[in-house]
Scaffold this motif. Structure first.
Motif, mmCIF file in Angstrom:
data_model
loop_
_atom_site.group_PDB
_atom_site.id
_atom_site.type_symbol
_atom_site.label_atom_id
_atom_site.label_comp_id
_atom_site.label_asym_id
_atom_site.label_seq_id
_atom_site.Cartn_x
_atom_site.Cartn_y
_atom_site.Cartn_z
ATOM 1 N N ARG A 1 -4.549 5.604 3.070
ATOM 2 C CA ARG A 1 -6.017 5.512 2.383
ATOM 3 C C ARG A 1 -6.282 3.754 1.655
ATOM 4 O O ARG A 1 -7.087 2.541 1.872
ATOM 5 C CB ARG A 1 -6.915 5.797 1.221
ATOM 6 C CG ARG A 1 -7.657 5.693 0.751
ATOM 7 C CD ARG A 1 -8.098 6.568 0.241
ATOM 8 N NE ARG A 1 -7.492 6.316 -1.106
ATOM 9 C CZ ARG A 1 -7.458 5.343 -2.127
ATOM 10 N NH1 ARG A 1 -7.910 4.468 -2.139
ATOM 11 N NH2 ARG A 1 -5.975 5.242 -3.022
ATOM 12 N N SER A 2 -5.278 3.596 0.831
ATOM 13 C CA SER A 2 -4.534 2.130 0.379
ATOM 14 C C SER A 2 -4.752 0.578 1.541
ATOM 15 O O SER A 2 -5.176 -0.202 1.396
ATOM 16 C CB SER A 2 -3.890 1.899 -1.164
ATOM 17 O OG SER A 2 -2.965 2.580 -0.529
ATOM 18 N N ALA B 1 0.779 -1.504 0.338
ATOM 19 C CA ALA B 1 0.047 -0.407 0.153
ATOM 20 C C ALA B 1 0.997 0.986 -0.251
ATOM 21 O O ALA B 1 2.117 1.213 0.701
ATOM 22 C CB ALA B 1 -1.100 0.028 1.161
ATOM 23 N N GLU C 1 -7.660 -0.035 2.684
ATOM 24 C CA GLU C 1 -8.610 -0.807 1.833
ATOM 25 C C GLU C 1 -8.426 -2.092 1.356
ATOM 26 O O GLU C 1 -8.598 -3.265 2.383
ATOM 27 C CB GLU C 1 -8.713 -0.654 0.318
ATOM 28 C CG GLU C 1 -9.262 0.680 0.096
ATOM 29 C CD GLU C 1 -9.266 1.507 -0.964
ATOM 30 O OE1 GLU C 1 -8.368 0.753 -1.890
ATOM 31 O OE2 GLU C 1 -9.879 2.092 -1.411
#
Length: 66
Positions: free
Chosen positions: A38-39, A34, A42
């Motif tokens: 944010r990622s 990542a 996820e």
């Protein structure tokens, strides 16, 4: 046969993320990457056994993400 342990690498610098990933794969780990908080949110979940976390990310601090 058991699944490989999985490490999430959260690092915004591509070269560092790549180098860490290569080392971990060579050591027998499965790697998920990542580039920001944010990622990381996820992809983090069941199946992630460990996290290598940068403290300075473009969208959050590593401490806040932790």
């Amino acid at each position: 046969m058991s699944a490989l342990p999985t490490v999430l690498i959260v690092e915004d610098e591509l070269l560092i993320r790549w180098a860490l990933g290569e080392r971990l794969v060579a050591a027998g780990y499965r790697v998920v990457e990542a580039e920001d908080g944010r990622s990381a949110r996820e992809v983090y979940g069941p199946g992630i056994d460990a996290v290598v976390l940068d403290l300075r990310l473009p969208d959050t601090s590593g401490i806040e993400l932790l």
